[in-house]
Design a protein around this motif. Sequence first.
Motif, short mmCIF file in Angstrom:
data_model
loop_
_atom_site.label_atom_id
_atom_site.label_comp_id
_atom_site.label_asym_id
_atom_site.label_seq_id
_atom_site.Cartn_x
_atom_site.Cartn_y
_atom_site.Cartn_z
N ASP A 154 9.23 -102.96 22.13
CA ASP A 154 9.63 -104.24 22.76
C ASP A 154 8.44 -105.20 22.93
OD1 ASP A 154 12.27 -103.53 22.97
OD2 ASP A 154 12.26 -103.22 25.14
N SER A 155 7.27 -104.63 23.23
CA SER A 155 6.09 -105.48 23.43
C SER A 155 5.76 -106.32 22.22
CB SER A 155 4.85 -104.61 23.70
OG SER A 155 5.10 -103.72 24.74
N TYR A 156 6.17 -105.84 21.05
CA TYR A 156 5.82 -106.56 19.82
C TYR A 156 6.98 -107.40 19.31
CZ TYR A 156 2.15 -103.35 20.65
OH TYR A 156 1.14 -102.66 21.29
N GLU A 157 8.07 -107.42 20.08
CA GLU A 157 9.21 -108.30 19.83
C GLU A 157 9.76 -108.24 18.40
OE1 GLU A 157 8.72 -112.04 22.49
OE2 GLU A 157 6.69 -111.46 21.93
N PRO A 158 10.05 -107.02 17.92
CA PRO A 158 10.64 -106.90 16.59
C PRO A 158 12.14 -107.21 16.64
CG PRO A 158 10.58 -104.74 17.59
CD PRO A 158 9.94 -105.71 18.59
N ILE A 159 12.75 -107.35 15.46
CA ILE A 159 14.21 -107.40 15.37
C ILE A 159 14.67 -105.98 15.03
CG2 ILE A 159 16.17 -108.29 14.05
CD1 ILE A 159 14.45 -110.87 13.65
N TYR A 160 15.44 -105.40 15.94
CA TYR A 160 15.91 -104.03 15.75
C TYR A 160 17.17 -104.01 14.91
CZ TYR A 160 13.03 -102.51 19.78
OH TYR A 160 12.00 -102.23 20.65
N HIS A 161 17.26 -103.04 14.00
CA HIS A 161 18.53 -102.72 13.37
C HIS A 161 18.83 -101.27 13.72
CE1 HIS A 161 18.28 -106.51 11.33
NE2 HIS A 161 17.06 -106.19 10.92
N GLU A 162 20.04 -101.03 14.19
CA GLU A 162 20.40 -99.68 14.62
C GLU A 162 21.22 -98.97 13.55
OE1 GLU A 162 22.43 -100.62 18.42
OE2 GLU A 162 20.76 -99.52 19.31
N VAL A 163 20.95 -97.68 13.39
CA VAL A 163 21.76 -96.86 12.49
C VAL A 163 22.35 -95.72 13.33
CG1 VAL A 163 21.71 -95.31 10.50
CG2 VAL A 163 20.42 -97.45 10.45
N SER A 164 23.67 -95.58 13.26
CA SER A 164 24.37 -94.59 14.08
C SER A 164 23.92 -93.18 13.75
CB SER A 164 25.88 -94.66 13.84
OG SER A 164 26.34 -95.96 14.06
N LEU A 165 23.90 -92.34 14.77
CA LEU A 165 23.62 -90.93 14.58
C LEU A 165 24.92 -90.18 14.39
CD1 LEU A 165 20.90 -89.69 17.08
CD2 LEU A 165 20.78 -89.83 14.60
N GLU A 166 24.92 -89.28 13.40
CA GLU A 166 26.03 -88.35 13.24
C GLU A 166 25.52 -86.95 13.64
OE1 GLU A 166 28.29 -90.59 9.61
OE2 GLU A 166 26.45 -89.52 9.08
N ALA A 167 26.36 -85.95 13.54
CA ALA A 167 25.97 -84.60 13.99
C ALA A 167 24.79 -84.06 13.18
CB ALA A 167 27.15 -83.64 13.91
N ASP A 168 24.56 -84.60 11.97
CA ASP A 168 23.44 -84.14 11.14
C ASP A 168 22.42 -85.25 10.87
OD1 ASP A 168 25.05 -85.70 9.56
OD2 ASP A 168 24.95 -84.39 7.80
N GLY A 169 22.35 -86.20 11.78
CA GLY A 169 21.32 -87.25 11.67
C GLY A 169 21.91 -88.60 11.32
N MET A 170 21.05 -89.54 10.97
CA MET A 170 21.46 -90.92 10.71
C MET A 170 22.58 -91.05 9.68
SD MET A 170 18.12 -93.40 10.61
CE MET A 170 16.89 -92.24 10.08
N ASP A 171 23.43 -92.01 9.86
CA ASP A 171 24.48 -92.35 8.89
C ASP A 171 23.79 -93.02 7.70
OD1 ASP A 171 26.36 -93.79 7.40
OD2 ASP A 171 27.64 -94.16 9.14
N MET A 172 23.69 -92.29 6.60
CA MET A 172 22.86 -92.75 5.48
C MET A 172 23.48 -93.96 4.76
SD MET A 172 19.91 -91.31 5.10
CE MET A 172 19.26 -90.42 6.51
N ALA A 173 24.79 -94.05 4.74
CA ALA A 173 25.42 -95.22 4.12
C ALA A 173 25.06 -96.48 4.92
CB ALA A 173 26.93 -95.02 4.06
N GLN A 174 25.12 -96.33 6.23
CA GLN A 174 24.78 -97.46 7.09
C GLN A 174 23.30 -97.83 6.94
OE1 GLN A 174 25.97 -96.67 11.18
NE2 GLN A 174 25.00 -98.56 11.86
N LEU A 175 22.45 -96.81 6.83
CA LEU A 175 21.02 -97.06 6.63
C LEU A 175 20.79 -97.85 5.35
CD1 LEU A 175 18.00 -96.70 7.30
CD2 LEU A 175 18.09 -94.47 6.15
N GLU A 176 21.43 -97.41 4.27
CA GLU A 176 21.22 -98.07 2.98
C GLU A 176 21.75 -99.52 3.02
OE1 GLU A 176 22.21 -95.78 -0.47
OE2 GLU A 176 21.16 -97.22 -1.75
#
Lengths: 401, 401
Positions: free
Chosen positions: B135-157
């Motif tokens: 937050d101190s560096y004021e980036p623009i965050y993009h969130e990727v949902s977590l599934e039971a085995d880690g990040m949703d890769m389709a959403q990441l891509e």
Amino acid sequence: MTRSHLSTRYQQTAELNMDQIFAQAADPENISFGMGLPDEAVFPSEALAQAFNEAIATAGASIFQYHDTQGPLSLREKIAALTATYFDYRPTADQIMMTQGGQQAIDIIGRAFLDKDDHIIVEAPTYMGALDAFDSYEPIYHEVSLEADGMDMAQLEATLQQYPETKFVYTIPDFQNPTGVTMSLAKRKQLLALAAQYDFYIIEDSPYRYLRYTGEAVPSLAALDTDGRVILISSFSKILSPALRTGWLVANPALMALFLKIKSGLDIQPSYISLMAIDHYLAKHDIQAHIATINAKYRDKCALMLACLAADMPDTVTFTQPNGGFFIWVSLPEGVNATTLLAEQMLSQAKVVYVPSEMQYASRQVTHQFRLNFTGATPDDIRTGIARLGQALHQHLFVAQ
Amino acid sequence: MTRSHLSTRYQQTAELNMDQIFAQAADPENISFGMGLPDEAVFPSEALAQAFNEAIATAGASIFQYHDTQGPLSLREKIAALTATYFDYRPTADQIMMTQGGQQAIDIIGRAFLDKDDHIIVEAPTYMGALDAFDSYEPIYHEVSLEADGMDMAQLEATLQQYPETKFVYTIPDFQNPTGVTMSLAKRKQLLALAAQYDFYIIEDSPYRYLRYTGEAVPSLAALDTDGRVILISSFSKILSPALRTGWLVANPALMALFLKIKSGLDIQPSYISLMAIDHYLAKHDIQAHIATINAKYRDKCALMLACLAADMPDTVTFTQPNGGFFIWVSLPEGVNATTLLAEQMLSQAKVVYVPSEMQYASRQVTHQFRLNFTGATPDDIRTGIARLGQALHQHLFVAQ
């Protein structure tokens, strides 16, 4: 990597930094007056070893757990008392937050106040570590020259007239790093009056105040402040041990919540083990007596280095006459580049290390000065080192003519 | 003060922060599953006390002096070996830099890479302390949902297609904070392939990896990385003691010089006393055996809390099934606000503390979930606390219908 991922603040060319000086100072062939090292012989090593022991034995397993961000109340109360003794100003324990050395307090202040291109005022020269910390927030620096009794007040006022949006003035009023200069009472009052007039904060960074060798104490800015404009930074690094990495920040209560939030984001909390060891040390030992012992030793080293400089330097070289602290500031004739001289001659031939002025000015433009530390070296090294430095300068300045 | 001097990044209203949770957790009437506390009973307190003793006795006064920014070589070599054992990846000691807990490593990375409005990707939810630091560096965050085995890769891509300028992906692949989820091998490989394709860094924050209670280890991202895209963060906080405030950062050599410069500006250097105590501890004790002891204890606590949740939660409440780490993630029916529930009911009536989801999402928009820590509480407190929580939720969800 096919593109630069670095923040723009780090895309310039690398420059000589403190870490490199540490490395150079470590070369056993060099006599180093570079880093601001205390004399190991004055550390209360036995007492500190015992204090670690007792702190851990008293608390048991709980000392190794997470604690709180501000630091233990009992230690903050002792720091309040220490501040009352040395600064003539008694904060409440709630106004004190422990930091990872005084350095982290500087960084926290930068983060709290500074957006890119905000205006701040620093002394010229100033503590290079403060520039390192503030640089991260990309402020616009305005420099105010130092005189023998502190900042040039006419220049300060002119700067404020031009930049009334200035957020704070960062000053090291006691035995300044790097010059050794102490701000006079008259100038302290003027600075506070200007702070009220132009509505800015004063960052009073004072780790050396305890170490006065000659002359009378001048009231601290915190003691003279009547409306919460002064944020005070100090530390145990110069009076107990720098490896404790224990400093603190004293601020008005309105700022404390934000400072705690920032500290939490930086590193969650301080090391409770070190803090409780210090608390035990302070409960059992008279730190004023310890500081008096340090001062006796450092007074002699300061006097010795000043005498050696008077004897060994060419006539065209001048230097400050500090009443305390760690440093003497040396000015070569303008046009001589102390950075080049260090890299090309001092390190390789004279085998002496100092810190060139370039990195100690926000402008990075003044190159003919350097900082000498007199506390870390032995008396023999002071004699030998200043003689070597004098010889090299006689040679260089003669050739340069 | 007649104007606000604060940086714009701090001019919003204050929100619930980690420090406040620490304070709430300290109320002896509350059973706290809030902070990520280790169990004090597993600290090797005697051995650490002795290690401090020996470190100070062996080094003498020199241990109290300034040292270097990176940390002692002997300790970095031992961390390299520890990393080889637990991460299947052996860095050189030169690639390791000591930090003030893992938290400071996150801050250093933010400072190195981020300008205001730079794009970064984080898991949803993610470690709230990382959000505090970034937050101190004021980036623009993009969130990727977590599934039971880690990040949703389709959403990441899809996110990377839209924001190919993304500087890094921050992930906690092992027993994630806050969900307890571990990223599968297939997803780790996909993440690395995407990193090569879109040319970004991966920040692998892995303080919990040592603490696996069930199932088989998955290769670390650092072990799978072939082109220096992974920056690894870990720490002794969860396996020795958090009060040591000792973490580290492992990075490719090209980045190390900058990281050292940043660390120096933050707080000059780590506390050599704590580092040498850890070095002595590791020389004398088998940390793998110690970790095995911790795991036996935490395995039982994890199983107990899962059993209590299964027995006591209303049917509409779901929770994760972690194979290790510190945390279980609970989801209430959508529309229930866990922050309000904590403030208005849990703290005052049920006397149970959790960390609401709101502060664990970069968006701050998801409010119906919360984090439970199972390592810090006693088995009795787990039973009583989860029963109280279940009762309060049964009541609240019934009333809400």
